[in-house]
Structure formats: structure tokens, C-alpha cells
Design a protein around this motif. Structure first.
Motif, PDB file in Angstrom:
ATOM      1  N   HIS A   1      43.218  81.047 123.466  1.00 48.56           N
ATOM      2  CA  HIS A   1      43.176  81.753 122.183  1.00 48.56           C
ATOM      3  C   HIS A   1      44.511  81.635 121.462  1.00 48.56           C
ATOM      4  O   HIS A   1      45.576  81.835 122.050  1.00 48.56           O
ATOM      5  N   ALA A   2      44.436  81.301 120.184  1.00 47.10           N
ATOM      6  CA  ALA A   2      45.644  81.210 119.355  1.00 47.10           C
ATOM      7  C   ALA A   2      45.487  82.152 118.179  1.00 47.10           C
ATOM      8  O   ALA A   2      44.525  82.053 117.411  1.00 47.10           O
ATOM      9  N   THR A   3      46.393  83.098 118.037  1.00 42.01           N
ATOM     10  CA  THR A   3      46.321  84.039 116.926  1.00 42.01           C
ATOM     11  C   THR A   3      46.632  83.329 115.625  1.00 42.01           C
ATOM     12  O   THR A   3      47.427  82.401 115.561  1.00 42.01           O
ATOM     13  N   SER A   4      45.970  83.796 114.560  1.00 43.20           N
ATOM     14  CA  SER A   4      46.180  83.198 113.244  1.00 43.20           C
ATOM     15  C   SER A   4      45.965  84.258 112.187  1.00 43.20           C
ATOM     16  O   SER A   4      44.992  85.012 112.229  1.00 43.20           O
ATOM     17  N   ASP A   5      46.883  84.327 111.232  1.00 42.74           N
ATOM     18  CA  ASP A   5      46.747  85.313 110.159  1.00 42.74           C
ATOM     19  C   ASP A   5      45.523  85.041 109.298  1.00 42.74           C
ATOM     20  O   ASP A   5      45.004  85.934 108.639  1.00 42.74           O
TER      21      ASP A   5
ATOM     22  N   GLU B   1      35.337  86.044 131.453  1.00 42.21           N
ATOM     23  CA  GLU B   1      36.560  86.841 131.453  1.00 42.21           C
ATOM     24  C   GLU B   1      36.820  87.509 130.113  1.00 42.21           C
ATOM     25  O   GLU B   1      37.470  88.544 130.058  1.00 42.21           O
ATOM     26  N   TRP B   2      36.334  86.929 129.022  1.00 47.50           N
ATOM     27  CA  TRP B   2      36.697  87.516 127.730  1.00 47.50           C
ATOM     28  C   TRP B   2      35.512  87.839 126.821  1.00 47.50           C
ATOM     29  O   TRP B   2      35.691  88.223 125.685  1.00 47.50           O
ATOM     30  N   MET B   3      34.300  87.729 127.331  1.00 44.53           N
ATOM     31  CA  MET B   3      33.168  88.198 126.536  1.00 44.53           C
ATOM     32  C   MET B   3      31.971  88.517 127.419  1.00 44.53           C
ATOM     33  O   MET B   3      31.809  87.970 128.503  1.00 44.53           O
TER      34      MET B   3
ATOM     35  N   ASP C   1      39.072  88.178 122.800  1.00 49.32           N
ATOM     36  CA  ASP C   1      39.512  86.784 122.797  1.00 49.32           C
ATOM     37  C   ASP C   1      40.963  86.626 123.231  1.00 49.32           C
ATOM     38  O   ASP C   1      41.385  85.523 123.586  1.00 49.32           O
ATOM     39  N   THR C   2      41.735  87.707 123.222  1.00 50.14           N
ATOM     40  CA  THR C   2      43.126  87.589 123.658  1.00 50.14           C
ATOM     41  C   THR C   2      43.216  87.323 125.159  1.00 50.14           C
ATOM     42  O   THR C   2      44.264  86.917 125.657  1.00 50.14           O
ATOM     43  N   LEU C   3      42.119  87.544 125.890  1.00 45.31           N
ATOM     44  CA  LEU C   3      42.087  87.240 127.320  1.00 45.31           C
ATOM     45  C   LEU C   3      41.820  85.764 127.583  1.00 45.31           C
ATOM     46  O   LEU C   3      41.940  85.303 128.717  1.00 45.31           O
TER      47      LEU C   3
END
Length: 240
Positions: free
Chosen positions: A191-195, A164-166, A185-187
Motif C-alpha cells: 500500500h502506498a499512501t497518496s493525497d 491480512e487487510w480485508m 489497506d495500511t496493513l
């Protein structure tokens, strides 16, 4: 009735390797027993094999030599980038993991290898490509790698578990390969966003790798490989 015993010829281990094996007490040398043209039983030790365990010498000899590699890699990568720009508008590329040469040391059988490996830099472009175009992106790259005779394909099982995401395209010829990955990766629900995350999250990445020999080592490579022609490669006996 008199029986004629066949002469047994043993290609000996190098003294240093033999001493190491005796001291280790648990690693057996890799050998192959065959019959020569005169009917003699010949036991060949793989310690002098010039490539690596799992790599046929004939595959190496069919590839570009080390002196030709960087120009070939740069041209291939440039063609891929140009095609992806023309068809999908991908223009901004960044590099990570600087490319370079990494000489092999052991051959996996207790001897030395003449092989050397080149990794290009890893190229990445941050761009969101619609999922329905991902297979088309892989097809675009496939068309170019085929021009370079890098046409066989491999699958990466751990990537196939997350379609689904790659999407992954792995093309190779012997020990020469070109990889492309399209991802978002947002799919991924996990996935956890990180600065602080500086890895590619959404976009395309490229990598070229080859394991080959230099022009100066070619004659020695052919000479050392000759006794092993037509023999099945045994499993590695050392981790070098």
C-alpha cells in the motif's frame, strides 16, 4: 415393418435474429431438443427466453418486483447501519457511485430480456476496526440479511488471497445480493499512501444489488418463461 416418424416441431428464430446469425456466420443459436406429452420431438429456441443466460426464471419470480426494491433496499441498509453504529460505533457514512436502475437489453441468446438491475449507492465509513473484530462485523450483517432471506454466501477468490487487510461478506438469494467489506489497506505491505487517493483505505463498505422484473412485465415474463420450465439453461451465444 412400418416405422412411424416422430413429428419434429421447431420454434423458429425471429427473422431479424436469424438474419444476424447468418450474416455473422459463426454464432449458433441456442436450442434445446426435448419430447412433449404427445411424444413429439420439440426443438426450442432460447431467443424468446425472458431472463438472461445463467439466470433461472424461477429465481427471478421468487424475488421482490422492481416497484418494491428501493424501499426494501433502504430499509435493509438502514438496519445494517444502525446495528454497526450500536455495536462498533460506526456513524459517519459517505456515498459514491450513485444508485439507480439499469435495464437489461439482450438475454444472451439473441433476444430481448425483461430484466432490470438496481444498484444501491456504495456506502463507505472511514474507521479503523481491530482485525480481531472483522469476523464479528460480518456476523452482525449476516444476521440482518438472513431476516430478508438473503442467506446464501459466496466467496470472492481474489479477496481471499489477501486476508491480512480485508474481509468480505457476500450474501445472496438468486439475483439479489448484499455485500460488506471490512478493510485496512495500511496493513498491505504494497500500500502506498497518496493525497489524490479518494477511495476507502480503512473502514467498512456496503452495497445492495438486485436483478428483477417490474410488476407490469410479470405476466409477460411468466408466459415467455413457460416453454423453458425444467430445461437446463444453455451457455450464452451472444455478448449482449
Amino acid at each position: 415393418m412400418k416405422h412411424n416418424a416422430r413429428k419434429r416441431i421447431l420454434v423458429p428464430l425471429a427473422a431479424g435474429v436469424l438474419a444476424t446469425l447468418l450474416l455473422a456466420g459463426c454464432t449458433q443459436p441456442a436450442t434445446t431438443t426435448t419430447t412433449d406429452a404427445d411424444g413429439n420431438t420439440v426443438t426450442i429456441d432460447w431467443v424468446d427466453y425472458p431472463a438472461n443466460a445463467g439466470i433461472p426464471a424461477s429465481d427471478v419470480l421468487a424475488l421482490p418486483m422492481a416497484e418494491e426494491v428501493e424501499a426494501r433496499a433502504n430499509q435493509l441498509i438502514s438496519e445494517v447501519k444502525d446495528a454497526l453504529e450500536a455495536e462498533y460505533g460506526i456513524t459517519e457514512w459517505t456515498t459514491s457511485n450513485e444508485g439507480g436502475w439499469f435495464p437489461e437489453e439482450g438475454n444472451g441468446y439473441g433476444g430481448t430480456s425483461l430484466l432490470t438491475t438496481y444498484n444501491s449507492a456504495s456506502y463507505g465509513a472511514e474507521i479503523r476496526i481491530p482485525v480481531e473484530q472483522w469476523d464479528d462485523v460480518i456476523d452482525t450483517v449476516r444476521t440482518i440479511t438472513q431476516k430478508y432471506e438473503i442467506s446464501e454466501e459466496r466467496n470472492e477468490t481474489y479477496i481471499e488471497e489477501y486476508p491480512e487487510w480485508m474481509r468480505f461478506g457476500g450474501f445472496y438469494r438468486g439475483t439479489e445480493s448484499f455485500d460488506i467489506m471490512v478493510q485496512d489497506d495500511t496493513l498491505n505491505p504494497e500500500h502506498a499512501t497518496s493525497d489524490s487517493d479518494d477511495e476507502l483505505v480503512t473502514g467498512v463498505s456496503l452495497l445492495y444489488v438486485i436483478t428483477t422484473i417490474s410488476k407490469g412485465d410479470r405476466d409477460e415474463f411468466i408466459q415467455r418463461a413457460a416453454p423453458y420450465e425444467g430445461l437446463r439453461l444453455p451457455e450464452a451465444t451472444t455478448s449482449d
